[in-house]
Design a protein around this motif. Sequence first.
Motif, PDB file in Angstrom:
ATOM      1  N   GLN A 193       0.851  -1.179   0.000  1.00 45.49           N
ATOM      2  CA  GLN A 193       0.000   0.000   0.000  1.00 45.49           C
ATOM      3  C   GLN A 193       0.896   1.241   0.000  1.00 45.49           C
ATOM      4  N   GLY A 194       0.271   2.400  -0.163  1.00 48.48           N
ATOM      5  CA  GLY A 194       1.054   3.627  -0.134  1.00 48.48           C
ATOM      6  C   GLY A 194       1.189   4.239  -1.515  1.00 48.48           C
ATOM      7  N   ILE A 195       2.249   5.010  -1.716  1.00 48.24           N
ATOM      8  CA  ILE A 195       2.462   5.751  -2.961  1.00 48.24           C
ATOM      9  C   ILE A 195       3.740   5.261  -3.620  1.00 48.24           C
ATOM     10  N   SER A 196       3.621   4.655  -4.773  1.00 42.14           N
ATOM     11  CA  SER A 196       4.785   4.149  -5.503  1.00 42.14           C
ATOM     12  C   SER A 196       5.456   5.277  -6.286  1.00 42.14           C
ATOM     13  N   THR A 197       6.768   5.224  -6.365  1.00 37.99           N
ATOM     14  CA  THR A 197       7.522   6.194  -7.169  1.00 37.99           C
ATOM     15  C   THR A 197       7.701   5.721  -8.608  1.00 37.99           C
ATOM     16  N   ASP A 198       7.211   4.518  -8.920  1.00 40.33           N
ATOM     17  CA  ASP A 198       7.399   3.949 -10.262  1.00 40.33           C
ATOM     18  C   ASP A 198       6.294   4.451 -11.180  1.00 40.33           C
ATOM     19  N   VAL A 199       6.474   5.657 -11.695  1.00 41.18           N
ATOM     20  CA  VAL A 199       5.447   6.320 -12.502  1.00 41.18           C
ATOM     21  C   VAL A 199       5.814   6.263 -13.981  1.00 41.18           C
ATOM     22  N   ILE A 200       4.854   6.597 -14.829  1.00 46.48           N
ATOM     23  CA  ILE A 200       5.062   6.557 -16.276  1.00 46.48           C
ATOM     24  C   ILE A 200       6.012   7.675 -16.714  1.00 46.48           C
ATOM     25  N   ASN A 201       6.892   7.349 -17.654  1.00 45.60           N
ATOM     26  CA  ASN A 201       7.809   8.328 -18.229  1.00 45.60           C
ATOM     27  C   ASN A 201       7.052   9.193 -19.233  1.00 45.60           C
ATOM     28  N   VAL A 202       6.567  10.333 -18.798  1.00 51.67           N
ATOM     29  CA  VAL A 202       5.711  11.170 -19.638  1.00 51.67           C
ATOM     30  C   VAL A 202       6.466  11.826 -20.790  1.00 51.67           C
ATOM     31  N   ALA A 203       7.799  11.779 -20.768  1.00 53.97           N
ATOM     32  CA  ALA A 203       8.592  12.379 -21.840  1.00 53.97           C
ATOM     33  C   ALA A 203       8.831  11.419 -22.999  1.00 53.97           C
ATOM     34  N   GLU A 244      15.369  12.181 -20.480  1.00 57.18           N
ATOM     35  CA  GLU A 244      14.272  12.619 -21.342  1.00 57.18           C
ATOM     36  C   GLU A 244      13.386  13.632 -20.614  1.00 57.18           C
ATOM     37  N   CYS A 245      13.086  13.344 -19.372  1.00 56.90           N
ATOM     38  CA  CYS A 245      12.234  14.240 -18.584  1.00 56.90           C
ATOM     39  C   CYS A 245      12.944  15.565 -18.298  1.00 56.90           C
ATOM     40  N   GLN A 246      14.219  15.487 -17.999  1.00 60.67           N
ATOM     41  CA  GLN A 246      14.996  16.706 -17.762  1.00 60.67           C
ATOM     42  C   GLN A 246      14.993  17.593 -19.008  1.00 60.67           C
ATOM     43  N   SER A 247      15.184  16.965 -20.164  1.00 61.68           N
ATOM     44  CA  SER A 247      15.238  17.700 -21.416  1.00 61.68           C
ATOM     45  C   SER A 247      13.888  18.333 -21.751  1.00 61.68           C
ATOM     46  N   LEU A 248      12.803  17.565 -21.552  1.00 64.12           N
ATOM     47  CA  LEU A 248      11.463  18.089 -21.847  1.00 64.12           C
ATOM     48  C   LEU A 248      11.132  19.269 -20.936  1.00 64.12           C
ATOM     49  N   LEU A 249      11.472  19.156 -19.671  1.00 61.85           N
ATOM     50  CA  LEU A 249      11.186  20.247 -18.737  1.00 61.85           C
ATOM     51  C   LEU A 249      11.939  21.510 -19.139  1.00 61.85           C
ATOM     52  N   LYS A 250      13.169  21.347 -19.595  1.00 57.47           N
ATOM     53  CA  LYS A 250      13.963  22.501 -20.041  1.00 57.47           C
ATOM     54  C   LYS A 250      13.322  23.150 -21.261  1.00 57.47           C
ATOM     55  N   MET A 252      10.250  23.194 -21.937  1.00 60.83           N
ATOM     56  CA  MET A 252       9.025  23.859 -21.464  1.00 60.83           C
ATOM     57  C   MET A 252       9.332  25.172 -20.761  1.00 60.83           C
ATOM     58  N   GLY A 253      10.603  25.387 -20.423  1.00 55.01           N
ATOM     59  CA  GLY A 253      10.984  26.601 -19.718  1.00 55.01           C
ATOM     60  C   GLY A 253      10.607  26.580 -18.258  1.00 55.01           C
ATOM     61  N   SER A 254      10.557  25.375 -17.682  1.00 55.94           N
ATOM     62  CA  SER A 254      10.156  25.229 -16.280  1.00 55.94           C
ATOM     63  C   SER A 254      11.247  24.520 -15.499  1.00 55.94           C
ATOM     64  N   THR A 255      11.235  24.728 -14.190  1.00 62.44           N
ATOM     65  CA  THR A 255      12.131  23.990 -13.294  1.00 62.44           C
ATOM     66  C   THR A 255      11.336  23.128 -12.319  1.00 62.44           C
ATOM     67  N   ASN A 256      10.009  23.140 -12.459  1.00 68.02           N
ATOM     68  CA  ASN A 256       9.126  22.379 -11.565  1.00 68.02           C
ATOM     69  C   ASN A 256       8.726  21.083 -12.264  1.00 68.02           C
ATOM     70  N   PHE A 257       9.252  19.955 -11.792  1.00 69.89           N
ATOM     71  CA  PHE A 257       8.972  18.679 -12.445  1.00 69.89           C
ATOM     72  C   PHE A 257       7.493  18.312 -12.396  1.00 69.89           C
ATOM     73  N   ILE A 262       1.244  18.111 -15.886  1.00 73.20           N
ATOM     74  CA  ILE A 262       0.307  19.017 -16.546  1.00 73.20           C
ATOM     75  C   ILE A 262       0.499  18.971 -18.057  1.00 73.20           C
ATOM     76  N   TYR A 263       1.765  18.923 -18.493  1.00 67.29           N
ATOM     77  CA  TYR A 263       2.071  18.798 -19.922  1.00 67.29           C
ATOM     78  C   TYR A 263       1.432  17.532 -20.495  1.00 67.29           C
ATOM     79  N   PHE A 264       1.592  16.435 -19.789  1.00 66.61           N
ATOM     80  CA  PHE A 264       1.050  15.139 -20.205  1.00 66.61           C
ATOM     81  C   PHE A 264      -0.466  15.225 -20.397  1.00 66.61           C
ATOM     82  N   TYR A 265      -1.139  15.794 -19.413  1.00 67.13           N
ATOM     83  CA  TYR A 265      -2.598  15.908 -19.485  1.00 67.13           C
ATOM     84  C   TYR A 265      -3.038  16.882 -20.579  1.00 67.13           C
TER      85      TYR A 265
END
Length: 291
Positions: A193-203, A244-250, A252-257, A262-265
């Motif tokens: 139970q709980g919150i897993s860190t194994d999330v989808i690679n949205v990039a 990939e995620c680091q590059s996509l965030l850059k 987007m001009g954001s530093t908030n992962f 939000i990009y994905f949605y």
Amino acid sequence: NREGYVLTVKADRVTLNGQTENGVFYGIQTLRKSIPAETKATSILLPAGSIQDEPRFSYRGMHLDVGRHFFPIEFVKKYIDLLALHNMNTFHWHLTEDQGWRIEIKKYPKLTEVGAWRNSKVLAYGDVKTDGQRYGGFYTQNDIKEIVAYAKTKFVEIIPEIDIPGHSQAAVAAYPEFLACDPENMHEVWLRQGISTDVINVANPQAMQFARDVIDELIDLFPFRYIHLGGDECPTNKWQKNEECQSLLKEMGSTNFRDLQIYFYKQLKDYMATKPANQQRRLVFWNEVLH
């Protein structure tokens, strides 16, 4: 009110009026609840009088999580019966989780071949340990169609929930090659139970296509207004370590992962807008998307 009714009991008759089938249906539920559940009497006495009733809230629903623990189709129908008996009109069906993917998606068969099964019925939490029992289950698309048809007879709308990109470890375990942020590591359906860190690679473009494909099949299965895409409790730990995620965030001009979610949605919202009017659904999310 479109869901209201007037129920009148007189000495010689019972009349029920509503301006829609929904309203008449809810009046029938009130009449049913006026009759004793168990009686040996050959006739039933109803008190004379009139009831005018209408709902205060247009949305009246309950949520059922079948991701963490699977419930068979017979239970789901009984659940819908109980919703209808209490004049509820919405069934929020939580179909996927870290601990199990419960809906057949024909384009991605491993979601149920792998993602619907785990190696413990009990979910570990605190002092509770796993039991090593093979456990799981899922609904075929024919099962889904049967439930949808059944819900319609009870005037219950279904909101299917596919939880992405967080709460998606079962999906990641099925297709780590394009859904995982670290496909080189081992991935399994979660046993805790709980919150897993194994999330989808949205990039990953393949992960985005995966989400579009799943939505396409949901549209065909659920002829209702809404599709719920989760949105809560999506840790960014693995995104922060993924190039990939680091590059996509850059880009987007954001530093908030968190903005990657939000990009994905936003991409999925734009995709939905390309659909013909009869196939468009409103996308629904948990409140954490409003970060």
